[in-house]
Structure formats: structure tokens, C-alpha cells
Motif scaffolding. Sequence first.
Motif, PDB file in Angstrom:
ATOM      1  N   GLY A 147      77.128   7.721 -22.820  1.00 51.38           N
ATOM      2  CA  GLY A 147      76.017   6.990 -22.200  1.00 51.38           C
ATOM      3  C   GLY A 147      75.523   5.854 -23.070  1.00 51.38           C
ATOM      4  N   LEU A 148      75.399   6.119 -24.371  1.00 48.01           N
ATOM      5  CA  LEU A 148      74.952   5.077 -25.300  1.00 48.01           C
ATOM      6  C   LEU A 148      75.967   3.947 -25.375  1.00 48.01           C
ATOM      7  CD1 LEU A 148      72.908   4.114 -27.437  1.00 48.01           C
ATOM      8  CD2 LEU A 148      74.240   5.371 -29.115  1.00 48.01           C
ATOM      9  N   LEU A 149      77.250   4.287 -25.447  1.00 46.66           N
ATOM     10  CA  LEU A 149      78.287   3.254 -25.504  1.00 46.66           C
ATOM     11  C   LEU A 149      78.340   2.437 -24.220  1.00 46.66           C
ATOM     12  CD1 LEU A 149      81.110   5.211 -27.333  1.00 46.66           C
ATOM     13  CD2 LEU A 149      79.762   3.322 -28.243  1.00 46.66           C
ATOM     14  N   GLY A 171      78.663  -1.884 -21.810  1.00 41.59           N
ATOM     15  CA  GLY A 171      78.799  -2.167 -20.388  1.00 41.59           C
ATOM     16  C   GLY A 171      80.053  -1.590 -19.751  1.00 41.59           C
ATOM     17  N   ARG A 172      80.539  -2.319 -18.752  1.00 42.19           N
ATOM     18  CA  ARG A 172      81.651  -1.853 -17.919  1.00 42.19           C
ATOM     19  C   ARG A 172      82.910  -1.516 -18.691  1.00 42.19           C
ATOM     20  NH1 ARG A 172      82.231  -5.369 -12.633  1.00 42.19           N
ATOM     21  NH2 ARG A 172      80.529  -4.412 -11.515  1.00 42.19           N
ATOM     22  N   ARG A 173      83.227  -2.330 -19.686  1.00 44.43           N
ATOM     23  CA  ARG A 173      84.483  -2.074 -20.406  1.00 44.43           C
ATOM     24  C   ARG A 173      84.451  -0.729 -21.121  1.00 44.43           C
ATOM     25  NH1 ARG A 173      84.145  -5.852 -25.744  1.00 44.43           N
ATOM     26  NH2 ARG A 173      81.897  -5.686 -25.932  1.00 44.43           N
ATOM     27  N   ALA A 174      83.290  -0.329 -21.645  1.00 42.75           N
ATOM     28  CA  ALA A 174      83.186   0.980 -22.304  1.00 42.75           C
ATOM     29  C   ALA A 174      83.348   2.100 -21.288  1.00 42.75           C
ATOM     30  CB  ALA A 174      81.843   1.104 -23.013  1.00 42.75           C
ATOM     31  N   LEU A 175      82.700   1.973 -20.159  1.00 42.49           N
ATOM     32  CA  LEU A 175      82.799   3.006 -19.129  1.00 42.49           C
ATOM     33  C   LEU A 175      84.234   3.129 -18.640  1.00 42.49           C
ATOM     34  CD1 LEU A 175      81.256   5.036 -17.424  1.00 42.49           C
ATOM     35  CD2 LEU A 175      80.786   3.214 -15.799  1.00 42.49           C
TER      36      LEU A 175
END
Length: 95
Positions: A46-48, A53-57
Amino acid sequence: MAVLALGVLLAPVRTLAGRRLLWDLRRRHPAPGATGAGAVGPEEAGLLTASYGRRALRRLRPDFVAAAGLLGGRAARETVARSGGGPYEGSSALS
């Protein structure tokens, strides 16, 4: 009133304090896939996602993102409707 509206439109998207906080968070928590980044739990994910943003998810939970239709493709509403249940089909969660 017009001066206030113009001031809001020209104001920076992030404050200086917000920029510093985001920079510090990104420094302490490397992006997913970056050197030194390991497996993460739900809180860290969640923090990342909030920090990158989108790229982390997309990198952290690609199967979840695809199934939920979060970043393109089918909308979540369509995914739920096609699953054969939920409030979009007229059924109730309590029945």
C-alpha cells in the motif's frame, strides 16, 4: 473572488513539505523491482503504491490488478457483473 480562483489554478500540485516527504519515503522504500527491493507485505504494498503509483501496483500484484480491472481493460463494475452476483445483478449480499 476571481483572484482566489486564479490563485488556486496556479498553485503547485504539491507543497514543498509534500515533495520532501515523498522524496524521503521513496528514498527509504525503493521502487518494486529496484535493486535491494525484496518481498513486501500488504502494508508495504500500500505504501509503495501510494508513493510510486500505477507502476508499483502493476509490479507488485499483477494478477490482482488484471482480475480487478484496475489499470485498464474491463472496469471493476463489469468484472463483478460478469461474475454472476453482487449488487449489479440485483442480488443482495444478505440473501
